[in-house]
Write a protein that holds these residues in place. Structure first.
Motif, PDB file in Angstrom:
ATOM      1  N   ALA A 148      54.089  32.539  42.384  1.00 53.56           N
ATOM      2  CA  ALA A 148      55.360  32.137  41.778  1.00 53.56           C
ATOM      3  C   ALA A 148      55.446  30.644  41.492  1.00 53.56           C
ATOM      4  CB  ALA A 148      56.523  32.564  42.678  1.00 53.56           C
ATOM      5  N   ASP A 149      54.757  29.813  42.286  1.00 60.32           N
ATOM      6  CA  ASP A 149      54.910  28.364  42.121  1.00 60.32           C
ATOM      7  C   ASP A 149      53.586  27.663  41.798  1.00 60.32           C
ATOM      8  OD1 ASP A 149      53.712  28.797  44.535  1.00 60.32           O
ATOM      9  OD2 ASP A 149      54.991  27.430  45.676  1.00 60.32           O
ATOM     10  N   VAL A 150      52.646  28.397  41.142  1.00 62.18           N
ATOM     11  CA  VAL A 150      51.377  27.780  40.743  1.00 62.18           C
ATOM     12  C   VAL A 150      51.143  27.987  39.256  1.00 62.18           C
ATOM     13  CG1 VAL A 150      50.346  28.080  43.033  1.00 62.18           C
ATOM     14  CG2 VAL A 150      50.022  29.849  41.286  1.00 62.18           C
ATOM     15  N   ASP A 151      50.208  27.221  38.723  1.00 62.13           N
ATOM     16  CA  ASP A 151      49.862  27.318  37.305  1.00 62.13           C
ATOM     17  C   ASP A 151      48.636  28.194  37.074  1.00 62.13           C
ATOM     18  OD1 ASP A 151      51.861  25.308  36.768  1.00 62.13           O
ATOM     19  OD2 ASP A 151      50.409  23.808  37.447  1.00 62.13           O
ATOM     20  N   ALA A 152      47.794  28.335  38.094  1.00 63.89           N
ATOM     21  CA  ALA A 152      46.546  29.086  37.945  1.00 63.89           C
ATOM     22  C   ALA A 152      46.164  29.702  39.277  1.00 63.89           C
ATOM     23  CB  ALA A 152      45.427  28.176  37.445  1.00 63.89           C
ATOM     24  N   VAL A 153      45.345  30.742  39.204  1.00 66.07           N
ATOM     25  CA  VAL A 153      44.801  31.366  40.405  1.00 66.07           C
ATOM     26  C   VAL A 153      43.307  31.588  40.215  1.00 66.07           C
ATOM     27  CG1 VAL A 153      45.392  33.693  39.567  1.00 66.07           C
ATOM     28  CG2 VAL A 153      44.949  33.322  42.013  1.00 66.07           C
ATOM     29  N   VAL A 154      42.543  31.297  41.257  1.00 67.68           N
ATOM     30  CA  VAL A 154      41.117  31.612  41.290  1.00 67.68           C
ATOM     31  C   VAL A 154      40.937  32.682  42.362  1.00 67.68           C
ATOM     32  CG1 VAL A 154      38.769  30.768  41.610  1.00 67.68           C
ATOM     33  CG2 VAL A 154      40.523  29.254  40.651  1.00 67.68           C
ATOM     34  N   SER A 155      40.542  33.871  41.961  1.00 71.01           N
ATOM     35  CA  SER A 155      40.353  34.962  42.910  1.00 71.01           C
ATOM     36  C   SER A 155      38.911  34.978  43.397  1.00 71.01           C
ATOM     37  CB  SER A 155      40.697  36.314  42.277  1.00 71.01           C
ATOM     38  OG  SER A 155      40.483  37.345  43.227  1.00 71.01           O
ATOM     39  N   CYS A 156      38.747  34.793  44.706  1.00 68.48           N
ATOM     40  CA  CYS A 156      37.442  34.886  45.354  1.00 68.48           C
ATOM     41  C   CYS A 156      37.408  36.098  46.274  1.00 68.48           C
ATOM     42  CB  CYS A 156      37.162  33.611  46.145  1.00 68.48           C
ATOM     43  SG  CYS A 156      37.234  32.099  45.180  1.00 68.48           S
ATOM     44  N   LEU A 157      38.170  37.111  45.889  1.00 65.60           N
ATOM     45  CA  LEU A 157      38.299  38.340  46.671  1.00 65.60           C
ATOM     46  C   LEU A 157      37.189  39.332  46.324  1.00 65.60           C
ATOM     47  CD1 LEU A 157      42.137  38.812  46.155  1.00 65.60           C
ATOM     48  CD2 LEU A 157      41.022  38.094  48.284  1.00 65.60           C
ATOM     49  N   PRO A 158      36.981  40.358  47.147  1.00 67.61           N
ATOM     50  CA  PRO A 158      36.096  41.458  46.754  1.00 67.61           C
ATOM     51  C   PRO A 158      36.550  42.040  45.415  1.00 67.61           C
ATOM     52  CG  PRO A 158      36.668  41.647  49.069  1.00 67.61           C
ATOM     53  CD  PRO A 158      37.516  40.539  48.509  1.00 67.61           C
ATOM     54  N   PHE A 159      35.590  42.511  44.622  1.00 66.17           N
ATOM     55  CA  PHE A 159      35.870  42.865  43.233  1.00 66.17           C
ATOM     56  C   PHE A 159      36.998  43.884  43.086  1.00 66.17           C
ATOM     57  CE2 PHE A 159      32.886  46.223  44.375  1.00 66.17           C
ATOM     58  CZ  PHE A 159      33.387  47.328  43.706  1.00 66.17           C
ATOM     59  N   HIS A 160      37.120  44.815  44.054  1.00 63.12           N
ATOM     60  CA  HIS A 160      38.099  45.885  43.877  1.00 63.12           C
ATOM     61  C   HIS A 160      39.542  45.398  44.040  1.00 63.12           C
ATOM     62  CE1 HIS A 160      37.286  45.917  48.264  1.00 63.12           C
ATOM     63  NE2 HIS A 160      38.567  46.214  48.356  1.00 63.12           N
ATOM     64  N   LEU A 161      39.741  44.159  44.489  1.00 61.75           N
ATOM     65  CA  LEU A 161      41.086  43.605  44.638  1.00 61.75           C
ATOM     66  C   LEU A 161      41.508  42.738  43.456  1.00 61.75           C
ATOM     67  CD1 LEU A 161      40.972  42.560  48.412  1.00 61.75           C
ATOM     68  CD2 LEU A 161      42.014  44.616  47.426  1.00 61.75           C
ATOM     69  N   ASN A 162      40.603  42.485  42.543  1.00 67.21           N
ATOM     70  CA  ASN A 162      40.887  41.512  41.484  1.00 67.21           C
ATOM     71  C   ASN A 162      41.870  42.016  40.426  1.00 67.21           C
ATOM     72  OD1 ASN A 162      39.387  39.314  42.381  1.00 67.21           O
ATOM     73  ND2 ASN A 162      37.497  40.102  41.490  1.00 67.21           N
ATOM     74  N   ILE A 163      41.827  43.284  40.101  1.00 66.19           N
ATOM     75  CA  ILE A 163      42.678  43.781  39.016  1.00 66.19           C
ATOM     76  C   ILE A 163      44.152  43.558  39.332  1.00 66.19           C
ATOM     77  CG2 ILE A 163      43.480  45.860  37.836  1.00 66.19           C
ATOM     78  CD1 ILE A 163      40.621  46.843  37.747  1.00 66.19           C
TER      79      ILE A 163
END
Length: 361
Positions: A64-79
Motif C-alpha cells: 500500500a505504501d511502496v512504489d515497487a516490489v521485488v518478489s524473491c519468493l518461491p515461484f508458486h507464490l509470485n502470481i
C-alpha cells in the motif's frame, strides 16, 4: 505518467532476498523487507517486517505504501503478488524461471495501468538473456544463440558434484519440465536433461544439458529470425546421468517434493561456490562469419561487510540493476519488459550492475 520508484518492498528474505534489500538500500531506495520470519542480519540497513505473504490482505497492506516490489519468493507464490501489484499500480519485479508465472505476468501487463512488469530478473532467465541478446544486436544476422549457466561448488564431491545453493524446488522443476528451444527458427518443447554436451571453461571440464525456463520470452522474440536458440544448465560431468537415474529408474518424477528434500539433505549449501556464465552467438558480423563468446566465472564477494555466495550476489545484482534502470527512466515505466530488451552495457552502468564488469574472471 507512471510513478517513480523511491520506496521498494522486498518479499522473501532468504538466500537472495536479504541481499536484494541491502543492495537496493545501497542504491538509495527506501526498502522494507517482508518475510514469514524476518530474521535478518543485526546490522541490516532496511526495515524487516513479519508478513504472511500467502494472505491476500497482508500482501496488499505491504504494497500500500511502496512504489515497487521485488518478489524473491518461491515461484508458486509470485502470481498472487503480481496480481496485487497490478491492482495497486505498483511496479513488479521477480526472479522466477517458471513459465506459467511469467505468462500470467504478461497478461497483467497487457491490462494496462501505470506500472512496469519485469519478471525473470535473476540469472537465467535474466542476466544471461540480457548478455546474449546484447551480443546478438551487434551482428548483421544471427543463426544461433547458445546460453549456459551453472551455479556450482568450487570443490565438488561425490557423483553429483553439486550443492543446493539455490531453490531445490526450482532445480527440480528445471530438470523435469520441458525446455523451450528454437530449431530451424521454430519454437519446440523438448525433454529437459537432453542434448548433453561437453564444455571447457578455464580448463575446468563441465557438461551442459537442456533445462526449462532459462530463456524467458526469448523464443517468442527470436522465432523466425534465429535458426537455433537454447538454454542449458552447466554441471560437473556425470551429474545428469545420476539425476536421470533418480527420476527414471527410481521412478521419482511424480514425487518432486521428495526429490527436493533428498538432494538438499545429501548436497547442502556451501559457501565456496562459483557461478559460470557462457553465452555464444554465431552469425555474420561486419559482413563475415563470426562466433562471439562471453564466458565468466563469478566467485563469492564481500558486500556490506558480509561475505555473500556467488549465486546470491549475482542474482541480486541483476535484479537490483533492472530496478535502477526502470527508476531512472532508462527502461519503460509501464507494461511488460522483456529481459532481451535490456542492454548489458546499460545494466553494467548501474551501481548494482557494475560488479559484473569488474568481478568476473
Amino acid at each position: 505518467m507512471a510513478q517513480r520508484i523511491e520506496r521498494v518492498a522486498v518479499f522473501g528474505l532468504g538466500k537472495v532476498g536479504e541481499l536484494v534489500a541491502e543492495m537496493l538500500t545501497d542504491s538509495d531506495f527506501a526498502v522494507v523487507g517482508h518475510d514469514a520470519r524476518a530474521t535478518v542480519s543485526p546490522d541490516a540497513r532496511f526495515t524487516a517486517r513479519v508478513t504472511d505473504v500467502t494472505d491476500p490482505a497482508a500482501t496488499r497492506a505491504a504494497l500500500a505504501d511502496v512504489d515497487a516490489v521485488v518478489s524473491c519468493l518461491p515461484f508458486h507464490l509470485n502470481i498472487a503478488v503480481a496480481e496485487a501489484a497490478g491492482e495497486l499500480g505498483v511496479h513488479y519485479f521477480d526472479l522466477t524461471e517458471d513459465v506459467p508465472t511469467t505468462n500470467r505476468v504478461i497478461e497483467l501487463a497487457d491490462q494496462g495501468g501505470d506500472a512496469a512488469f519485469v519478471p525473470q530478473c535473476g540469472l537465467a532467465p535474466g542476466l544471461i538473456g540480457i548478455i546474449g541478446a546484447s551480443m546478438a544486436k551487434e551482428f548483421d544476422s544471427v543463426r544461433s544463440i547458445e546460453l549456459k549457466v551453472g551455479a556450482l561448488p568450487q570443490n565438488p564431491t561425490g557423483l553429483l558434484g553439486y550443492a543446493v545453493n539455490w531453490s531445490a524446488e526450482g532445480v527440480v522443476n528445471e530438470y523435469l519440465n520441458d525446455a523451450e528451444v528454437l530449431r530451424g527458427g521454430l519454437a519446440q518443447l523438448v525433454p529437459a536433461m537432453t542434448d548433453t554436451e561437453r564444455v571447457l571453461i578455464g580448463g575446468v571440464e563441465l557438461e551442459a544439458a537442456l533445462t526449462s525456463g532459462g530463456l524467458g520470452t526469448m523464443c517468442r522474440t527470436y522465432a523466425g529470425q534465429v535458426a537455433r536458440l537454447d538454454y542449458k544448465t552447466l554441471r560437473y560431468p556425470g551429474h545428469f546421468q545420476q539425476m536421470r537415474f533418480l527420476f527414471d529408474e527410481l521412478r521419482l518424477r511424480d514425487r518432486r517434493d521428495l526429490v527436493g528434500e533428498l538432494i538438499v539433505d545429501a548436497k547442502p549449501p556451501v559457501n565456496d561456490d562459483i557461478v559460470y556464465l557462457h553465452a555464444a552467438v554465431e552469425g555474420v558480423k561486419h559482413s563475415k562469419p563470426f562466433r562471439e563468446n562471453y564466458v565468466r566465472g563469478y566467485l563469492p564477494c564481500d558486500i556490506g561487510g558480509h561475505r555473500w555466495r556467488a549465486i546470491s550476489w549475482t542474482t541480486a545484482a541483476s535484479a537490483v540493476a533492472v530496478v535502477e534502470l526502470v527508476a531512472a527512466g532508462r527502461l519503460p515505466r509501464t507494461g511488460f519488459i522483456r529481459q532481451e530488451d535490456i542492454g548489458f552495457a546499460a545494466l553494467c552502468d548501474t551501481k548494482a550492475g557494475r560488479r559484473f564488469a569488474h568481478a568476473g574472471r
